[in-house]
Design a protein around this motif. Sequence first.
Motif, PDB file in Angstrom:
ATOM      1  N   PRO A 182       1.347  -0.807   0.459  1.00  0.00           N
ATOM      2  CA  PRO A 182      -0.141   0.453   0.187  1.00  0.00           C
ATOM      3  C   PRO A 182       0.708   1.615   0.420  1.00  0.00           C
ATOM      4  CG  PRO A 182      -1.031  -1.499   1.758  1.00  0.00           C
ATOM      5  CD  PRO A 182       0.213  -1.974   1.030  1.00  0.00           C
ATOM      6  N   THR A 183       0.495   2.182  -0.845  1.00  0.00           N
ATOM      7  CA  THR A 183       1.154   3.414  -0.918  1.00  0.00           C
ATOM      8  C   THR A 183       0.450   4.130  -0.758  1.00  0.00           C
ATOM      9  OG1 THR A 183       0.337   3.426  -3.356  1.00  0.00           O
ATOM     10  CG2 THR A 183       2.240   2.542  -2.440  1.00  0.00           C
ATOM     11  N   GLY A 184       0.834   5.432  -0.260  1.00  0.00           N
ATOM     12  CA  GLY A 184      -0.522   6.412   0.568  1.00  0.00           C
ATOM     13  C   GLY A 184      -0.315   8.063  -0.558  1.00  0.00           C
ATOM     14  N   ARG A 185       0.066   7.885  -2.781  1.00  0.00           N
ATOM     15  CA  ARG A 185      -0.034   9.071  -2.843  1.00  0.00           C
ATOM     16  C   ARG A 185      -1.513   9.644  -2.889  1.00  0.00           C
ATOM     17  NH1 ARG A 185       4.215   5.598  -6.761  1.00  0.00           N
ATOM     18  NH2 ARG A 185       5.399   5.640  -5.184  1.00  0.00           N
ATOM     19  N   LEU A 186      -2.982   8.971  -2.672  1.00  0.00           N
ATOM     20  CA  LEU A 186      -3.626  10.143  -2.559  1.00  0.00           C
ATOM     21  C   LEU A 186      -3.656  10.672  -1.706  1.00  0.00           C
ATOM     22  CD1 LEU A 186      -6.447   7.262  -3.382  1.00  0.00           C
ATOM     23  CD2 LEU A 186      -5.142   8.865  -4.863  1.00  0.00           C
ATOM     24  N   SER A 187      -2.643  10.979  -0.219  1.00  0.00           N
ATOM     25  CA  SER A 187      -2.601  12.098   0.596  1.00  0.00           C
ATOM     26  C   SER A 187      -2.536  13.319   0.418  1.00  0.00           C
ATOM     27  CB  SER A 187      -1.377  11.413   1.771  1.00  0.00           C
ATOM     28  OG  SER A 187      -1.054  10.414   1.393  1.00  0.00           O
ATOM     29  N   THR A 188      -2.878  13.943   0.652  1.00  0.00           N
ATOM     30  CA  THR A 188      -3.155  15.427   0.824  1.00  0.00           C
ATOM     31  C   THR A 188      -1.922  16.165   0.948  1.00  0.00           C
ATOM     32  OG1 THR A 188      -4.245  16.469   2.654  1.00  0.00           O
ATOM     33  CG2 THR A 188      -5.257  15.423   0.487  1.00  0.00           C
ATOM     34  N   ALA A 189      -1.615  17.440   0.390  1.00  0.00           N
ATOM     35  CA  ALA A 189      -0.860  18.360   1.197  1.00  0.00           C
ATOM     36  C   ALA A 189      -1.191  18.916   2.525  1.00  0.00           C
ATOM     37  CB  ALA A 189      -0.864  19.678   0.466  1.00  0.00           C
ATOM     38  N   GLU A 209     -10.624   9.487   6.878  1.00  0.00           N
ATOM     39  CA  GLU A 209      -8.994   9.634   5.624  1.00  0.00           C
ATOM     40  C   GLU A 209      -9.905   8.532   4.873  1.00  0.00           C
ATOM     41  OE1 GLU A 209      -4.975   9.339   8.670  1.00  0.00           O
ATOM     42  OE2 GLU A 209      -6.968   7.506   8.458  1.00  0.00           O
ATOM     43  N   VAL A 210     -10.435   7.282   4.920  1.00  0.00           N
ATOM     44  CA  VAL A 210     -11.103   6.247   4.182  1.00  0.00           C
ATOM     45  C   VAL A 210     -12.581   7.212   3.118  1.00  0.00           C
ATOM     46  CG1 VAL A 210     -12.454   4.473   3.767  1.00  0.00           C
ATOM     47  CG2 VAL A 210     -10.991   4.915   5.938  1.00  0.00           C
ATOM     48  N   THR A 211     -12.983   8.495   3.557  1.00  0.00           N
ATOM     49  CA  THR A 211     -13.891   8.916   2.133  1.00  0.00           C
ATOM     50  C   THR A 211     -13.037   9.885   0.777  1.00  0.00           C
ATOM     51  OG1 THR A 211     -14.496  10.092   4.161  1.00  0.00           O
ATOM     52  CG2 THR A 211     -15.585   8.513   4.225  1.00  0.00           C
ATOM     53  N   ALA A 212     -12.719  10.662   2.653  1.00  0.00           N
ATOM     54  CA  ALA A 212     -11.244  11.671   1.714  1.00  0.00           C
ATOM     55  C   ALA A 212     -11.002  10.665   0.190  1.00  0.00           C
ATOM     56  CB  ALA A 212     -10.395  12.484   1.991  1.00  0.00           C
ATOM     57  N   ALA A 213     -10.117   9.706   0.641  1.00  0.00           N
ATOM     58  CA  ALA A 213      -8.704   9.421  -0.289  1.00  0.00           C
ATOM     59  C   ALA A 213     -10.393   8.164  -1.190  1.00  0.00           C
ATOM     60  CB  ALA A 213      -8.396   7.614   0.627  1.00  0.00           C
ATOM     61  N   GLU A 214     -11.829   8.260  -0.643  1.00  0.00           N
ATOM     62  CA  GLU A 214     -12.341   6.402  -1.909  1.00  0.00           C
ATOM     63  C   GLU A 214     -12.382   8.336  -3.133  1.00  0.00           C
ATOM     64  OE1 GLU A 214     -15.513   5.288   0.259  1.00  0.00           O
ATOM     65  OE2 GLU A 214     -14.646   3.923   0.485  1.00  0.00           O
ATOM     66  N   LYS A 215     -12.799   9.533  -2.356  1.00  0.00           N
ATOM     67  CA  LYS A 215     -13.295  10.649  -3.302  1.00  0.00           C
ATOM     68  C   LYS A 215     -12.206  11.318  -4.298  1.00  0.00           C
ATOM     69  CE  LYS A 215     -17.456  12.417   0.379  1.00  0.00           C
ATOM     70  NZ  LYS A 215     -16.786  14.132   0.626  1.00  0.00           N
ATOM     71  N   ILE A 216     -11.162  11.483  -3.861  1.00  0.00           N
ATOM     72  CA  ILE A 216      -9.964  11.649  -4.633  1.00  0.00           C
ATOM     73  C   ILE A 216      -9.518  10.911  -5.549  1.00  0.00           C
ATOM     74  CG2 ILE A 216      -7.028  12.341  -4.680  1.00  0.00           C
ATOM     75  CD1 ILE A 216      -7.879  14.171  -1.791  1.00  0.00           C
ATOM     76  N   ALA A 217      -9.749   9.633  -5.053  1.00  0.00           N
ATOM     77  CA  ALA A 217      -8.965   9.036  -5.931  1.00  0.00           C
ATOM     78  C   ALA A 217     -10.241   8.397  -7.294  1.00  0.00           C
ATOM     79  CB  ALA A 217      -9.323   7.172  -5.325  1.00  0.00           C
ATOM     80  N   GLN A 218     -11.946   9.078  -6.976  1.00  0.00           N
ATOM     81  CA  GLN A 218     -12.886   8.989  -8.057  1.00  0.00           C
ATOM     82  C   GLN A 218     -12.464   9.542  -8.970  1.00  0.00           C
ATOM     83  OE1 GLN A 218     -15.771   7.128  -5.780  1.00  0.00           O
ATOM     84  NE2 GLN A 218     -14.356   5.396  -4.879  1.00  0.00           N
ATOM     85  N   TYR A 219     -12.246  10.954  -8.043  1.00  0.00           N
ATOM     86  CA  TYR A 219     -12.061  12.168  -9.264  1.00  0.00           C
ATOM     87  C   TYR A 219     -10.845  12.056 -10.038  1.00  0.00           C
ATOM     88  CZ  TYR A 219     -14.521  14.924  -5.299  1.00  0.00           C
ATOM     89  OH  TYR A 219     -15.237  15.552  -4.265  1.00  0.00           O
ATOM     90  N   ARG A 220      -9.588  11.401  -9.810  1.00  0.00           N
ATOM     91  CA  ARG A 220      -8.404  11.448 -10.537  1.00  0.00           C
ATOM     92  C   ARG A 220      -8.912  10.040 -11.957  1.00  0.00           C
ATOM     93  NH1 ARG A 220      -3.354  11.435  -7.519  1.00  0.00           N
ATOM     94  NH2 ARG A 220      -2.653  10.293  -9.211  1.00  0.00           N
ATOM     95  N   LEU A 221      -9.916   9.000 -11.179  1.00  0.00           N
ATOM     96  CA  LEU A 221     -10.057   8.357 -12.266  1.00  0.00           C
ATOM     97  C   LEU A 221     -11.026   8.988 -12.956  1.00  0.00           C
ATOM     98  CD1 LEU A 221     -10.319   5.287 -12.844  1.00  0.00           C
ATOM     99  CD2 LEU A 221     -12.215   4.804 -11.471  1.00  0.00           C
ATOM    100  N   LEU A 222     -11.803   9.955 -12.855  1.00  0.00           N
ATOM    101  CA  LEU A 222     -12.646  10.229 -14.372  1.00  0.00           C
ATOM    102  C   LEU A 222     -12.176  10.871 -14.745  1.00  0.00           C
ATOM    103  CD1 LEU A 222     -16.042  10.961 -14.793  1.00  0.00           C
ATOM    104  CD2 LEU A 222     -15.559  12.304 -12.672  1.00  0.00           C
ATOM    105  N   LEU A 223     -10.921  11.699 -14.049  1.00  0.00           N
ATOM    106  CA  LEU A 223     -10.398  13.016 -14.718  1.00  0.00           C
ATOM    107  C   LEU A 223      -9.065  12.181 -15.795  1.00  0.00           C
ATOM    108  CD1 LEU A 223      -9.727  15.497 -12.076  1.00  0.00           C
ATOM    109  CD2 LEU A 223     -11.292  15.626 -13.945  1.00  0.00           C
ATOM    110  N   PHE A 224      -8.542  11.574 -14.826  1.00  0.00           N
ATOM    111  CA  PHE A 224      -7.162  11.430 -15.711  1.00  0.00           C
ATOM    112  C   PHE A 224      -7.976   9.498 -16.866  1.00  0.00           C
ATOM    113  CE2 PHE A 224      -5.269  12.724 -12.417  1.00  0.00           C
ATOM    114  CZ  PHE A 224      -5.560  14.457 -12.894  1.00  0.00           C
ATOM    115  N   GLY A 225      -8.452   8.805 -16.140  1.00  0.00           N
ATOM    116  CA  GLY A 225      -8.801   7.712 -16.756  1.00  0.00           C
ATOM    117  C   GLY A 225      -7.305   6.689 -16.808  1.00  0.00           C
ATOM    118  N   ALA A 226      -7.178   6.021 -17.569  1.00  0.00           N
ATOM    119  CA  ALA A 226      -5.867   4.562 -17.994  1.00  0.00           C
ATOM    120  C   ALA A 226      -4.381   5.866 -17.795  1.00  0.00           C
ATOM    121  CB  ALA A 226      -6.162   3.753 -18.950  1.00  0.00           C
ATOM    122  N   ALA A 227      -5.323   6.677 -18.046  1.00  0.00           N
ATOM    123  CA  ALA A 227      -3.341   7.299 -17.399  1.00  0.00           C
ATOM    124  C   ALA A 227      -3.213   7.751 -16.320  1.00  0.00           C
ATOM    125  CB  ALA A 227      -3.362   8.753 -18.241  1.00  0.00           C
TER     126      ALA A 227
END
Length: 651
Positions: free
Chosen positions: A244-251, A485-503
Amino acid sequence: MRIACLLLACLTALPAAADEGLWPYNQFPTDAVKQKFGFDAGAAFLDHLRLASVKMPGGSGAFVSATGLLLTSRQIAGRCLTALSSPQHNYFQDGFQAAGQPSELPCPGMDASVLLNIEDVTRQVKAGGQSLQQRNDAIARVEKDCAAKTGDVCSVVRLFSGGRYDLYRYKRYDDVRLVFAPEYTAAFFGKERDSISYLRYGLNIAFLRVFENGKPAATPNYLKWSGEGVKEGDLVFSAGNPGPTGRLSTAAQLTFYRDAWLPAVLGRLQPRVQQLNTFAAAGAANLQAAQSTLAALLSEYKSDAGKLIGLRDDRLVTRKTNFEGRIKRAVQADPKLGADAVKVWTEVENAYKKWTPFEKPYQILEAAPAPGSRLFRMARQIVRGEKIDDSGDPINDAMETMMLALYLNELVPLGEKDAPLKPILAGATPQQAAEKMVKATQLKDPAARARLGKSGDPIVALAAALEPAAARLRKQRDEIIGTLEVTAAEKIAQYRLLLFGAADYPDGTSTPRVEFGTVKGYLDRAVVAQPYAATFSGLYYRKDNEGPWQVSQQWIDAKTALDPVTPLDFVSTIDIGGGDYGSPVVNRAGDLVGVTFDGNLESLPVTYLYSDEQARAVHVDARGISEALQKVYKTSELLKELGVPSPRGTL
């Protein structure tokens, strides 16, 4: 026009790091690699790498022959070596070398799994419902149906915090046997001293073999051994199972880790490591008693110190803040998300500010009470009704007294509300109380442990006295930042998936991934140039075989036979995680050029944000492995199976 602008914003928000990525096999950036390196890592290349690689308990490995021979790191084989050891044969210290296949020893509880197929099952899982229980039920059905249909091991992997679900189907080998492992001093040359630095000179490898129906398994998908090795600038690939990594961690989270969490952890570990080092240096018996505890605490200290060093580099947090800002602007510009969507970052920032004053007492009372004390760990397990988890080795009273005294000294400043110590200390100093408790406890007797309740033993009584405050802090943390921590990570991850897709790639999940990078030296933190490779000459240069830089007699005898300029270890910019230990490293031809066994100190902050400036993965060079097998261990049959030619007169 608005869509074009949004796409531009998305593209500029993408990570800028060159070789970043823990890529699922069904999402590898083939086009990007081709554009940058002029190499087509197409389906045939990736399929062969996937089918030759294995997932193992705690790490990775790869087949290197058609008859089930498997290469991994020695730390992955460590539990097997310990389990097979006896008073007559200490394989963990002395290593092991099978005389032939009949002499290969079964490794208790070890398995190796090959990823056969990946299938997107997002629709099936999400159709089961929105609640966690409904999703879990749907996942269980998908896994059960897959296993029934194929007879293989099936596991649904949650990616992008639930934005996507993939079904991974594995062929599992449950009969794994030990073939070869070097002695401890060769595998971990330099021990803790070198483990926080580079150059490195460890032969950190092990060979195992998978069996099927009592015979060596047929493994036609294996990695051929490279005789050419690598040179500076070469493109290389790795197949591992990054943790597990923490690259969805916010500033805001990174700021909290830098200013509160990590300083508190290191401030507690440092005196324990110092005292254990002094204790271990007093004699062989002390060293034996302290070795495993000291190694564990040093490993934790190294990991956390490296993260803190990275986080204190303003460039890392600034990069994270800038990247975060670009994502926020892209989110705000998307009509499906809107301005309210960016509130998640503000919520995280406010929550961590609120929690910060509670972090140190939380660590002391709940997250990491009494580091290094086996007796307190068992006492807490008794108080909480948990199964006692202990090695069963003899308890060293002096070491336990030292660890408990340190803990009592941490508890005193917390005050009687959180740490009611008056009846426990009874006017004694922490040192005196610790001595008395260790002398009187029944926890040292395995038979007596089963009869202990929550009172009647001084260390159990201490754990029970701290339990109310620990439970209160646990509840506070969950209310303030735990759920968020869980809900924020879920939202941010899903934002990135929506914006970037497979990239964009998902965080590490301890499941198979493929990574890439280049063989490359670097300037360390002292602005000293470190070459890409460490050769045998450097190993023999170290400290005249003293202290942690010791080798066995067979290495001393082989010194004149070994080619001093042969690379033993090398570094690359491959983006790795903890489960990548033992992962194969291959060149453009798909031939094996090395095996991963560590990262340098500067690589530890990539848990949060990747950078290839100084972070390096550390690998054992295939040329160094074959040189050692030929001239130190003289393993003619093993070399023959690997397809490594033996120089005349060497064996």
